[in-house]
Scaffold this active site. Structure first.
Site, PDB file in Angstrom:
ATOM      1  N   ARG A 214     -10.179  14.221  33.449  1.00 24.55           N
ATOM      2  CA  ARG A 214      -9.395  14.579  32.260  1.00 24.55           C
ATOM      3  C   ARG A 214     -10.279  15.233  31.200  1.00 24.55           C
ATOM      4  O   ARG A 214      -9.879  16.206  30.555  1.00 24.55           O
ATOM      5  CB  ARG A 214      -8.720  13.329  31.684  1.00 24.55           C
ATOM      6  CG  ARG A 214      -7.757  13.642  30.545  1.00 24.55           C
ATOM      7  CD  ARG A 214      -6.539  14.358  31.090  1.00 24.55           C
ATOM      8  NE  ARG A 214      -5.700  14.912  30.027  1.00 24.55           N
ATOM      9  CZ  ARG A 214      -5.767  16.181  29.616  1.00 24.55           C
ATOM     10  NH1 ARG A 214      -6.631  17.014  30.158  1.00 24.55           N
ATOM     11  NH2 ARG A 214      -4.966  16.616  28.677  1.00 24.55           N
ATOM     12  N   CYS A 218     -10.022  19.055  29.453  1.00 25.33           N
ATOM     13  CA  CYS A 218      -9.996  19.374  28.022  1.00 25.33           C
ATOM     14  C   CYS A 218     -11.064  20.406  27.675  1.00 25.33           C
ATOM     15  O   CYS A 218     -10.808  21.359  26.926  1.00 25.33           O
ATOM     16  CB  CYS A 218     -10.212  18.107  27.200  1.00 25.33           C
ATOM     17  SG  CYS A 218      -8.778  17.023  27.120  1.00 25.33           S
TER      18      CYS A 218
END
Length: 257
Positions: A214, A218
């Site tokens: 994750r 980003c």
């Protein structure tokens, strides 16, 4: 990331309000910001797709591996007892490395040192399954990483990374997740970024993934340099995020949009 989303993100920077770190009493899990349908998917083990990885993790826990011919269960016994609360304390300081390690690194250390087996690849099905199975034993327990003189420098390095502007969009994690949580960006609700449910099943991924996956997503989105899996920078940032979520409950395996 599409050109439209990049433009929205750039506009978002100039219109943001500076709120600072979220007070402890105002913290909310990403679960609270999801639709009822997605919440129900997480709540019911029969419909939570992460359960499939848990079943694989349980099998791996009992399976002998490596030149030592040993299984995790041979050393640790029943994971429901021996692993209870473990995930809530990670990343944790490792004296041999002289720095914190996350749960994936600890699992691989056990494989190489105790089982005499090759380490499991980052984001591989087996590593995700074992990590999720271990973390599952802490579900419902409060996050409580040990912060002392040994870990404080790494905590501060993670805090600095969270607040540092980077990438071509010149964004910091805090700009979205501290200052503008609850608002919408390109139709998606901005969460507070508390790592309560990792490894997590994301509907976008159609699979289970780690916190580092994750984080890499980003960084790619803001066109920043992306560290390797298991890098010191990622582990320091994970330590800060877990500290930032201290007292919140482990949800693994979480489900998110």
């Amino acid at each position: 990331m599409s050109a439209r989303l990049l433009l929205l993100a750039a506009c978002f920077v100039f219109t943001r309000t500076l709120a600072g770190e979220i007070p402890l009493e105002q913290r909310r899990s990403g679960y609270d910001l999801m639709s009822r349908e997605t919440q129900k998917m997480q709540d019911d083990d029969a419909t939570n797709p992460g359960t499939l990885w848990l079943l694989d993790g349980e099998a791996l826990w009992k399976r002998k591996a490596g030149a030592a011919g040993a299984a995790c269960a041979d050393c640790h016994g029943d994971a429901r007892a021996s692993m209870k609360g473990v995930a809530a304390r990670y990343p944790a300081f490792d004296a041999a490395r002289g720095r914190p390690v996350n749960l994936e690194q600890r699992i691989n250390s056990c494989r190489t040192d105790r089982q005499k087996a090759p380490p499991l690849a980052w984001e591989s099905k087996d590593l995700l399954a074992l990590t999720a199975y271990v973390a599952r034993q802490s579900r419902g327990l409060p996050i409580n990483p040990a912060i002392d003189d040994r870990t404080k420098p790494f905590l501060e390095a993670g805090r600095e990374a969270f607040h540092r502007r980077q990438g071509q969009l010149n964004l910091a994690c805090a700009m979205c997740h501290d200052d503008n949580w609850g608002k919408h960006l390109a139709g998606s609700v901005i969460p507070q970024a508390h790592p309560t449910g990792y490894p997590i099943y994301r509907l976008e991924w159609q699979g289970l993934g780690s916190l580092e996956r994750r984080l890499r997503g980003c960084l790619t989105g803001i066109r920043a340099q992306v560290p390797e899996f298991g890098s010191d920078e990622f582990v320091d940032l994970e330590l800060y995020l877990m500290w930032r979520a201290r007292g919140m409950k482990i949800e693994t395996p979480g489900v998110r949009p």
